[in-house]
Design a protein around this motif. Structure first.
Motif, PDB file in Angstrom:
ATOM      1  N   ASN A 229      -3.271  72.495  96.294  1.00 55.88           N
ATOM      2  CA  ASN A 229      -1.927  72.376  95.935  1.00 55.88           C
ATOM      3  C   ASN A 229      -1.973  72.660  94.420  1.00 55.88           C
ATOM      4  OD1 ASN A 229       0.551  71.589  95.159  1.00 55.88           O
ATOM      5  ND2 ASN A 229       0.407  69.492  96.089  1.00 55.88           N
ATOM      6  N   LYS A 230      -1.440  73.615  93.838  1.00 54.78           N
ATOM      7  CA  LYS A 230      -1.265  73.997  92.634  1.00 54.78           C
ATOM      8  C   LYS A 230      -0.409  73.576  91.862  1.00 54.78           C
ATOM      9  CE  LYS A 230      -3.635  78.662  93.361  1.00 54.78           C
ATOM     10  NZ  LYS A 230      -3.421  79.878  92.902  1.00 54.78           N
ATOM     11  N   ASP A 231       0.545  72.621  92.288  1.00 50.63           N
ATOM     12  CA  ASP A 231       1.564  72.032  91.768  1.00 50.63           C
ATOM     13  C   ASP A 231       1.192  70.582  91.477  1.00 50.63           C
ATOM     14  OD1 ASP A 231       3.234  73.987  92.311  1.00 50.63           O
ATOM     15  OD2 ASP A 231       4.222  73.069  94.030  1.00 50.63           O
ATOM     16  N   SER A 232       1.478  70.012  90.349  1.00 46.83           N
ATOM     17  CA  SER A 232       1.165  68.377  90.093  1.00 46.83           C
ATOM     18  C   SER A 232       1.759  67.584  90.837  1.00 46.83           C
ATOM     19  CB  SER A 232       1.661  68.386  88.602  1.00 46.83           C
ATOM     20  OG  SER A 232       2.730  68.349  88.137  1.00 46.83           O
TER      21      SER A 232
ATOM     22  N   GLY B 170      -1.032  66.215  94.968  1.00 45.36           N
ATOM     23  CA  GLY B 170      -0.851  67.314  94.034  1.00 45.36           C
ATOM     24  C   GLY B 170      -2.053  67.581  93.087  1.00 45.36           C
ATOM     25  N   SER B 171      -2.142  68.620  92.542  1.00 43.86           N
ATOM     26  CA  SER B 171      -3.003  69.348  91.661  1.00 43.86           C
ATOM     27  C   SER B 171      -4.493  69.178  92.151  1.00 43.86           C
ATOM     28  CB  SER B 171      -3.297  68.440  90.455  1.00 43.86           C
ATOM     29  OG  SER B 171      -1.880  68.850  89.656  1.00 43.86           O
ATOM     30  N   GLY B 172      -4.704  69.576  93.241  1.00 41.52           N
ATOM     31  CA  GLY B 172      -6.147  69.631  93.742  1.00 41.52           C
ATOM     32  C   GLY B 172      -6.162  70.118  95.295  1.00 41.52           C
TER      33      GLY B 172
ATOM     34  N   GLN C 258       2.144  76.376  96.188  1.00 37.71           N
ATOM     35  CA  GLN C 258       2.811  76.628  94.867  1.00 37.71           C
ATOM     36  C   GLN C 258       4.330  76.491  94.806  1.00 37.71           C
ATOM     37  OE1 GLN C 258       1.121  80.057  93.305  1.00 37.71           O
ATOM     38  NE2 GLN C 258       1.277  79.291  91.297  1.00 37.71           N
TER      39      GLN C 258
END
Length: 94
Positions: A29-32, A52-54, A87
């Motif tokens: 997941n490139k979004d936070s 998110g973020s990982g 993304q």
């Protein structure tokens, strides 16, 4: 007699597979932001959470080794073992 036992065992294994089938996917997941997305698998619906973020993996229980994830960008078909990237709320199968 042997034939009826064989048919019984074959039927048992087919039914057992459909009861315990699931889809396991790895995701990045490139979004936070965390996402909770609807999933259709084996004729039923459920929700799955992507942190998110990982990166991580999720297992979706159902009667199939394929499923459809509903996103804001449309429906995405995935099968067990796929790797996906999230993304901007959209999923891309790698």
């Amino acid at each position: 007699m042997k034939r009826s036992i064989f048919l019984f065992l074959a039927g048992f294994f087919i039914i057992s597979y459909s009861l315990f089938a699931s889809v396991t996917i790895r995701y990045t997941n490139k979004d936070s932001k965390d996402y909770n997305m609807s999933v259709k698998i084996g004729g039923s619906s459920t929700k799955v959470k992507f942190s998110g973020s990982g990166t991580g993996s999720v297992t979706i229980q159902g009667g199939s080794d394929e499923c459809v994830i509903m996103t804001s960008c449309g429906k995405v078909e995935v099968k067990s073992g796929d790797r996906i990237t999230i993304q901007n709320g959209c999923i891309k199968v790698n």
